[in-house]
Design a protein around this motif. Structure first.
Motif, PDB file in Angstrom:
ATOM      1  N   TYR A 141      36.715  42.272  41.341  1.00  0.00           N
ATOM      2  CA  TYR A 141      35.934  43.072  40.388  1.00  0.00           C
ATOM      3  C   TYR A 141      34.562  43.088  41.707  1.00  0.00           C
ATOM      4  O   TYR A 141      33.933  44.436  42.469  1.00  0.00           O
ATOM      5  CB  TYR A 141      34.878  42.098  39.773  1.00  0.00           C
ATOM      6  CG  TYR A 141      34.099  43.018  38.963  1.00  0.00           C
ATOM      7  CD1 TYR A 141      34.436  43.816  38.186  1.00  0.00           C
ATOM      8  CD2 TYR A 141      33.193  42.806  39.025  1.00  0.00           C
ATOM      9  CE1 TYR A 141      33.703  44.785  37.192  1.00  0.00           C
ATOM     10  CE2 TYR A 141      31.769  43.516  38.095  1.00  0.00           C
ATOM     11  CZ  TYR A 141      32.749  44.657  36.625  1.00  0.00           C
ATOM     12  OH  TYR A 141      31.730  45.166  36.444  1.00  0.00           O
ATOM     13  N   ALA A 157      35.960  45.965  44.574  1.00  0.00           N
ATOM     14  CA  ALA A 157      35.749  47.821  43.171  1.00  0.00           C
ATOM     15  C   ALA A 157      34.267  47.719  43.617  1.00  0.00           C
ATOM     16  O   ALA A 157      33.856  48.663  43.695  1.00  0.00           O
ATOM     17  CB  ALA A 157      36.317  47.369  41.876  1.00  0.00           C
ATOM     18  N   ASN A 214      33.294  51.053  45.574  1.00  0.00           N
ATOM     19  CA  ASN A 214      32.346  51.679  45.195  1.00  0.00           C
ATOM     20  C   ASN A 214      30.986  52.043  46.009  1.00  0.00           C
ATOM     21  O   ASN A 214      31.059  53.178  45.822  1.00  0.00           O
ATOM     22  CB  ASN A 214      32.436  51.372  43.218  1.00  0.00           C
ATOM     23  CG  ASN A 214      31.587  52.419  43.234  1.00  0.00           C
ATOM     24  OD1 ASN A 214      31.941  53.386  42.481  1.00  0.00           O
ATOM     25  ND2 ASN A 214      29.782  51.885  42.545  1.00  0.00           N
ATOM     26  N   THR A 266      41.565  49.067  39.789  1.00  0.00           N
ATOM     27  CA  THR A 266      40.937  49.422  39.035  1.00  0.00           C
ATOM     28  C   THR A 266      41.614  49.379  38.307  1.00  0.00           C
ATOM     29  O   THR A 266      42.012  48.768  37.012  1.00  0.00           O
ATOM     30  CB  THR A 266      39.643  50.649  38.870  1.00  0.00           C
ATOM     31  OG1 THR A 266      40.342  51.200  39.074  1.00  0.00           O
ATOM     32  CG2 THR A 266      38.564  50.180  39.258  1.00  0.00           C
ATOM     33  N   GLU A 267      42.987  50.171  38.406  1.00  0.00           N
ATOM     34  CA  GLU A 267      44.324  50.390  37.384  1.00  0.00           C
ATOM     35  C   GLU A 267      44.985  49.124  37.606  1.00  0.00           C
ATOM     36  O   GLU A 267      45.736  48.803  35.930  1.00  0.00           O
ATOM     37  CB  GLU A 267      45.402  51.345  37.971  1.00  0.00           C
ATOM     38  CG  GLU A 267      46.335  51.940  37.164  1.00  0.00           C
ATOM     39  CD  GLU A 267      46.056  52.744  35.738  1.00  0.00           C
ATOM     40  OE1 GLU A 267      46.810  52.117  34.830  1.00  0.00           O
ATOM     41  OE2 GLU A 267      44.980  53.158  35.872  1.00  0.00           O
ATOM     42  N   ILE A 289      39.691  47.307  35.299  1.00  0.00           N
ATOM     43  CA  ILE A 289      38.136  47.587  35.422  1.00  0.00           C
ATOM     44  C   ILE A 289      37.435  48.724  34.864  1.00  0.00           C
ATOM     45  O   ILE A 289      37.499  49.561  35.687  1.00  0.00           O
ATOM     46  CB  ILE A 289      37.431  46.887  37.266  1.00  0.00           C
ATOM     47  CG1 ILE A 289      38.285  45.794  37.569  1.00  0.00           C
ATOM     48  CG2 ILE A 289      36.446  46.507  37.184  1.00  0.00           C
ATOM     49  CD1 ILE A 289      38.491  45.496  39.217  1.00  0.00           C
ATOM     50  N   SER A 290      37.549  49.031  33.783  1.00  0.00           N
ATOM     51  CA  SER A 290      37.361  50.198  32.977  1.00  0.00           C
ATOM     52  C   SER A 290      36.097  50.798  33.271  1.00  0.00           C
ATOM     53  O   SER A 290      35.583  52.248  33.994  1.00  0.00           O
ATOM     54  CB  SER A 290      36.618  49.911  31.501  1.00  0.00           C
ATOM     55  OG  SER A 290      35.751  49.117  31.152  1.00  0.00           O
ATOM     56  N   TYR A 332      34.342  50.645  36.657  1.00  0.00           N
ATOM     57  CA  TYR A 332      34.723  51.017  37.669  1.00  0.00           C
ATOM     58  C   TYR A 332      36.262  52.145  38.568  1.00  0.00           C
ATOM     59  O   TYR A 332      35.866  53.307  38.599  1.00  0.00           O
ATOM     60  CB  TYR A 332      34.830  50.191  39.095  1.00  0.00           C
ATOM     61  CG  TYR A 332      33.519  49.390  39.265  1.00  0.00           C
ATOM     62  CD1 TYR A 332      32.272  49.467  39.478  1.00  0.00           C
ATOM     63  CD2 TYR A 332      33.622  48.473  39.162  1.00  0.00           C
ATOM     64  CE1 TYR A 332      31.704  49.450  40.256  1.00  0.00           C
ATOM     65  CE2 TYR A 332      32.343  47.406  39.766  1.00  0.00           C
ATOM     66  CZ  TYR A 332      31.569  48.050  39.990  1.00  0.00           C
ATOM     67  OH  TYR A 332      30.392  47.377  40.545  1.00  0.00           O
ATOM     68  N   ARG A 333      36.608  52.141  37.118  1.00  0.00           N
ATOM     69  CA  ARG A 333      37.598  53.119  37.321  1.00  0.00           C
ATOM     70  C   ARG A 333      37.272  54.425  36.601  1.00  0.00           C
ATOM     71  O   ARG A 333      37.185  55.683  36.943  1.00  0.00           O
ATOM     72  CB  ARG A 333      38.583  52.266  35.521  1.00  0.00           C
ATOM     73  CG  ARG A 333      39.788  53.891  35.905  1.00  0.00           C
ATOM     74  CD  ARG A 333      40.370  53.609  34.633  1.00  0.00           C
ATOM     75  NE  ARG A 333      41.228  52.667  34.627  1.00  0.00           N
ATOM     76  CZ  ARG A 333      41.210  51.405  33.622  1.00  0.00           C
ATOM     77  NH1 ARG A 333      40.877  51.353  32.161  1.00  0.00           N
ATOM     78  NH2 ARG A 333      42.250  50.230  33.639  1.00  0.00           N
TER      79      ARG A 333
END
Length: 605
Positions: free
Chosen positions: A392, A395, A399, A425-426, A430-431, A433-434
């Motif tokens: 996390y 990510a 980002n 994220t896949e 991790i919804s 940041y996806r």
């Protein structure tokens, strides 16, 4: 999820697949609805073995005589069980146990793996395990699970330490709810430490399901509070900051804090509630939560609480467009940061305090025009996140890195970081940041000439982003979409998006990219041949950016305004607008946005 469950439990055997699928399809509508709800939550209800298949499997078990008892004990342990654990639980001599296992193996009900002392046995099919387990009386089951839990704790402490979910499961089935809570909490924390957030949610919810079975007490409230905080952090990582489940979890945690007279856990609870408010764009409430935490930290002279207060205030100031305040709060927070307290910070949030503060500070410095300083901060954020190997935190850093590249118009460089973000994220589901990654990629592609693809990604990404309950940054993303429509020669659609942006800004005070909204509007107005209105939009963009101290946006607005004057043959006015703001910049001169201004000035000269 239901299909996956069926496949897993039937091992691809056509007969089993057919029978189990029929059982699901023929279930009552209410039962099917319950299955669907539980599956979306990432947890599965056991699907009953069809009567015809169950009868066949039960008959096979009955034919193995005394060995059936060993099959039942093994079924209670799990699909796969070790000889050592089975031996410790079963009240048989070694000779008797070996004989029973040989009979099970010859009957084709279990497979043997490995050799002593590391021999394990595996039920040939999950449905065989189900049938053996179902043949146990309820009282016998509870007693058996209690014994398995005790053996794991006393004889196999390493297993209990590394796989607390096993002990938690057996304690739960044995009716030992209080003991099970501790193990489910430990299992949830362990999954989170491995960035297995979906797994963490499932384990923590298993613990929360038991709360109702425990009489009200200080112990129950404290344990529920710990579970709620961990659950909220895991939900943030998997579902999003502002979905109802996350909001409800932290609301309940706050109630528990009040019942327990504001224990130390109040900090992560305040952080969770602040996050909920921020992501819903309730910035007034978010600021109150941030101020509350900062004042608590200062009153207690607690550097960790004060750091968190600085972090929350700094991050809240960013979407408000108060970039100097962001810099002030986060610089103070970073000065307070002590690596020795990392475990304390980690217990408070799903992400990493140092990574977040460095990333947000890089964005604020960028808007303020300090481009080189911003780049140094983003490098620190990414380096620290990479060192920690926390999905996390990484990510967030990737980002943030991509965001700074896009803001300075370095779109190809941003795409490289976004590829890393997409893979991460896949892998870790991790919804939040996806969705961000899709939006960012759409922005880059539209800017690089793939307008239609960019519009598709921006639109679908925005849908996914809003599905997490989040409003924060929607004005920015809609502004990017409007810009993409302009590049695709659809200015009317772009202007419609900007009307939505203007309404959102006024209703939420999300003024982060207000200047950019006016600049993009000006560009769209030029394309529909309304230069007078375009000039007014550029003036407004410059006024807003000057009020916010956003030198980078002032430079971009001045560049667009100067181009308009130049196209009208008024080169003197163009130079008068652009030269002063360009002359302010003493760093980041190689950034594309700054180079664009320089090239235009050279043309004007």
């Amino acid at each position: 999820d239901i299909v996956d469950d069926i496949v897993e439990r039937t091992d691809g055997v056509p007969l089993f697949l057919e029978e189990l699928t029929k059982a699901v399809m023929e279930a009552r509508e209410q039962e099917r609805a319950e299955l669907a709800v539980l599956s979306r939550a990432g947890r599965h209800r056991a699907i009953a073995v069809p009567a015809t298949l169950h009868a066949s499997l039960t008959a096979r078990l009955d034919r193995i005589g005394d060995a059936k008892e060993i099959a039942q004990i093994g079924a209670a342990i799990g699909r796969e069980f070790s000889y050592e654990l089975l031996s410790a639980v079963a009240e048989l001599t070694d000779t008797e146990l070996q004989k029973a296992l040989r009979r099970l193996t010859r009957a084709g009900l279990v497979f043997r793996r490995g050799s002593p002392p590391h021999t394990t046995y595996l039920f040939k099919h999950a449905l065989v395990q189900d049938a053996a387990y179902a043949s146990l009386l309820r009282v016998t089951r509870k007693t058996l699970h209690q014994k398995i839990a005790e053996v794991l704790e006393n004889t196999f402490p390493d297993v209990a330490q590394t796989q607390p979910e096993l002990v938690a499961y057996h304690c739960t089935e044995a009716g030992l709810a209080e003991k099970a809570l501790g193990y489910w909490l430990k299992a949830g924390h362990q999954a989170m430490s491995r960035s297995a957030m979906v797994e963490a949610v499932s384990r923590l919810e298993s613990g929360l399901d038991l709360i109702a079975n425990i009489p009200d007490s200080i112990f129950r409230r404290r344990r529920e509070l710990e579970l709620r905080i961990a659950h909220g952090k895991a939900l943030i990582a998997t579902k999003g900051y502002a979905v109802p489940a996350t909001i409800d979890t932290f609301a309940r945690a706050r109630e528990l804090c009040e019942q327990l007279n504001d224990p130390p856990q109040l900090v992560p609870v305040l952080h969770g509630q602040w996050t909920n408010a921020l992501m819903r764009a309730d910035l007034e409430l978010a600021r109150r939560r941030a101020d509350e935490l900062l004042k608590l930290g200062e009153a207690r002279n607690d550097p960790c609480w004060t750091l968190m207060g600085c972090r929350l205030n700094g991050v809240t100031s960013f979407p408000l467009g108060e970039f100097s305040a962001v810099s002030r709060f986060l610089t103070r927070g970073i000065e307070l940061y002590d690596p020795a307290h990392r475990s304390i910070y980690s217990a408070l949030m799903a992400d990493d305090a140092y990574v977040v503060m460095q990333a947000y500070l890089s964005w604020a410095l960028l808007y303020l025009g300090h481009i080189d300083q911003a780049c140094k901060r983003r490098e620190k954020a990414l380096a620290e996140a990479s060192r920690l190997s926390q999905a996390y935190a990484l990510a967030h850093a990737l980002n943030g890195y991509a965001f700074t590249e896009m803001t300075t118009h370095s779109f190809r460089s941003a795409l490289r970081r976004l590829e890393e973000l997409a893979a991460l994220t896949e892998e870790h589901a991790i919804s939040y940041y996806r969705a961000m990654g899709m939006i960012f990629r759409g922005r880059c592609l539209a800017a690089l000439g793939e307008e239609q693809k960019g519009i598709e990604l921006l639109t679908s990404g925005l849908h996914a982003y809003r599905a997490t309950g989040t409003v924060l940054y929607v004005p920015t993303f809609l502004t990017w979409l409007a810009d993409a429509y302009g590049k695709a020669h659809q200015p009317d659609k772009g202007l419609t998006q900007l009307d939505r942006v203007a309404e959102l800004i006024e209703s939420t005070q999300l003024r982060l990219d207000e200047a950019e909204m006016h600049r993009v509007r000006g560009e769209l107005l030029i394309s529909i041949d309304d230069p007078a209105a375009a000039a007014e939009s550029f003036r407004t963009a410059m006024t807003v950016s000057q009020r916010q101290g956003a030198k980078l946006w002032e430079l971009c607005a001045a560049t667009s305004f100067a181009r308009l004057h130049c196209s009208q043959g008024n080169r003197t006015a163009a130079r008068a607008i652009l030269q002063p703001i360009y002359g302010w910049f003493t760093e980041g001169l190689d950034a594309p946005a700054v180079r664009e201004a320089k090239i235009l000035l050279e043309t004007l000269a």
